[in-house]
Design a protein around this motif. Structure first.
Motif, mmCIF file in Angstrom:
data_model
loop_
_atom_site.group_PDB
_atom_site.id
_atom_site.type_symbol
_atom_site.label_atom_id
_atom_site.label_comp_id
_atom_site.label_asym_id
_atom_site.label_seq_id
_atom_site.Cartn_x
_atom_site.Cartn_y
_atom_site.Cartn_z
ATOM 1 N N SER A 122 0.868 -1.183 0.000
ATOM 2 C CA SER A 122 0.000 0.000 0.000
ATOM 3 C C SER A 122 0.903 1.231 0.000
ATOM 4 N N ARG A 178 3.804 -4.131 -7.069
ATOM 5 C CA ARG A 178 2.824 -3.078 -7.368
ATOM 6 C C ARG A 178 2.518 -2.288 -6.102
ATOM 7 N N LEU A 180 -0.430 0.047 -4.287
ATOM 8 C CA LEU A 180 -1.882 0.259 -4.400
ATOM 9 C C LEU A 180 -2.357 1.197 -3.298
ATOM 10 N N GLU A 184 -7.379 -0.572 -1.381
ATOM 11 C CA GLU A 184 -7.430 -1.587 -2.450
ATOM 12 C C GLU A 184 -6.456 -2.740 -2.222
ATOM 13 N N LEU A 185 -5.551 -2.577 -1.241
ATOM 14 C CA LEU A 185 -4.466 -3.555 -1.103
ATOM 15 C C LEU A 185 -4.982 -4.983 -0.894
ATOM 16 N N GLU A 188 -7.254 -6.476 -3.683
ATOM 17 C CA GLU A 188 -6.457 -6.782 -4.878
ATOM 18 C C GLU A 188 -5.554 -7.995 -4.632
#
Ligand code: CAA
Length: 257
Positions: A122, A178, A180, A184-185, A188
């Motif tokens: 995150s 990635r 995020l 959303e972590l 996802e």
């Protein structure tokens, strides 16, 4: 099975392990490591589970090995009990493990995240190996996995100064797959885990083994290993199914065989 220092959830074929010692920012004491070892071993042998997510809280993935627990250890005790040896369960797992990191991933917390197959972070994530500030050094792979992930210059910088690196820097350096937004972590990470778990399990395990081989061997040996693993997958039902499904323009029905 009920645990005290971790929580587990199942999301279809994806499993979630949440480190849960909020009073200590998920510091990794022996009880937590034993519970993590037990939960992970269960998921490893459970054919219903194809991929695992390891996460902490929004404030901390894990703030390191438990300093209060280890402060009085002496050399002989550390050696004889193989202190930190049990952490290897994560690195030895055959099924993929995704680290979903929010907040602090320090010392053993950073090392634990690096034992996973890849890290989703995150925007609040902070990575570091601050052991030097305690008069010691990383002991669960920090000097090795961090160096392989981000190169010598940044690994030296982090391990020698003990400074923290934010999510953006970690992504630029190749430590994180990635970054995020915090909200959303986890969704996802679970979605990614489900996506992997829906693939053919023999192919998933083979990919993981082959990518990891890149860290242990020469290029020529690694490519040879990859080619044999690739050939072997032609013995599976799922290779026939995956290729037939592509040609027939339909989703594949993998049977993990
Ligand atoms: N071990 C034990 N307890 C820990 C801990 C750790 N690694 N990290 C945090 N805690 C505890 C704190 O002692 C505190 O408990 P009390 O309320 O009982 O005092 C509680 O968690 C909250 O921590 P802070 O008050 O310090 O929170 P903060 O927001 O002010 O600071 C932090 C957060 C910067 C992460 C700070 O807690 C910190 O620096 N923690 C230690 C990080 C560290 O050095 N990790 C490496 C450990 S050694 C290691 O991991 C070796 C290895 O290679 C395996």
């Amino acid at each position: 099975m009920t645990f005290k220092t971790i929580e587990i959830e199942r999301h279809g074929r994806a499993a979630l392990i949440r480190l849960n010692r909020p009073e200590a920012l998920n510091a990794l004491n022996s009880e937590l490591i034993a519970e993590l070892d037990s939960a992970l071993s269960d998921f490893e042998s459970d054919p219903e589970i194809g991929c695992v997510v390891l996460t902490g809280s929004e404030k901390a993935f894990a703030a390191g090995a438990d300093i209060k627990e280890m402060r009085d250890k002496n050399f002989a005790e550390a050696l004889l009990e193989n202190f930190l040896g049990r952490w290897d369960t994560v690195a030895r797992a055959r099924k993929p493990i995704i680290a979903a990191v929010s907040g602090f991933a320090l010392g053993g917390g950073c090392e634990l995240a690096m034992m996973c197959d890849f890290i989703l972070a995150s925007e609040s994530a902070q990575f570091g190996q601050p052991e030097i500030k305690l008069g010691v050094m990383p002991g669960a792979g920090g000097t090795q996995r961090l160096t392989r992930a981000v190169g010598k210059a940044k690994a030296m910088d982090l391990c020698l100064t003990g400074r923290m690196m934010d999510a953006q820097e970690a992504e630029r350096a190749g430590l994180v797959a990635r970054v995020l937004p915090a909200a959303e972590l986890l969704p996802e990470a679970i979605k990614t885990s489900q996506r992997i778990a829906a693939m053919s399990a023999p192919a998933v395990l083979s990919v993981k083994e082959a990518v990891n081989r890149a860290f242990e061997t020469s290029l020529a040996e690694g490519v040879r290993f990859e080619r044999r693993a690739f050939h072997a997958l032609f013995a599976t039902h799922d290779q026939k199914e995956g290729m037939a499904a592509f040609i027939e323009k339909r989703p594949p029905q993998f049977q993990n065989r």
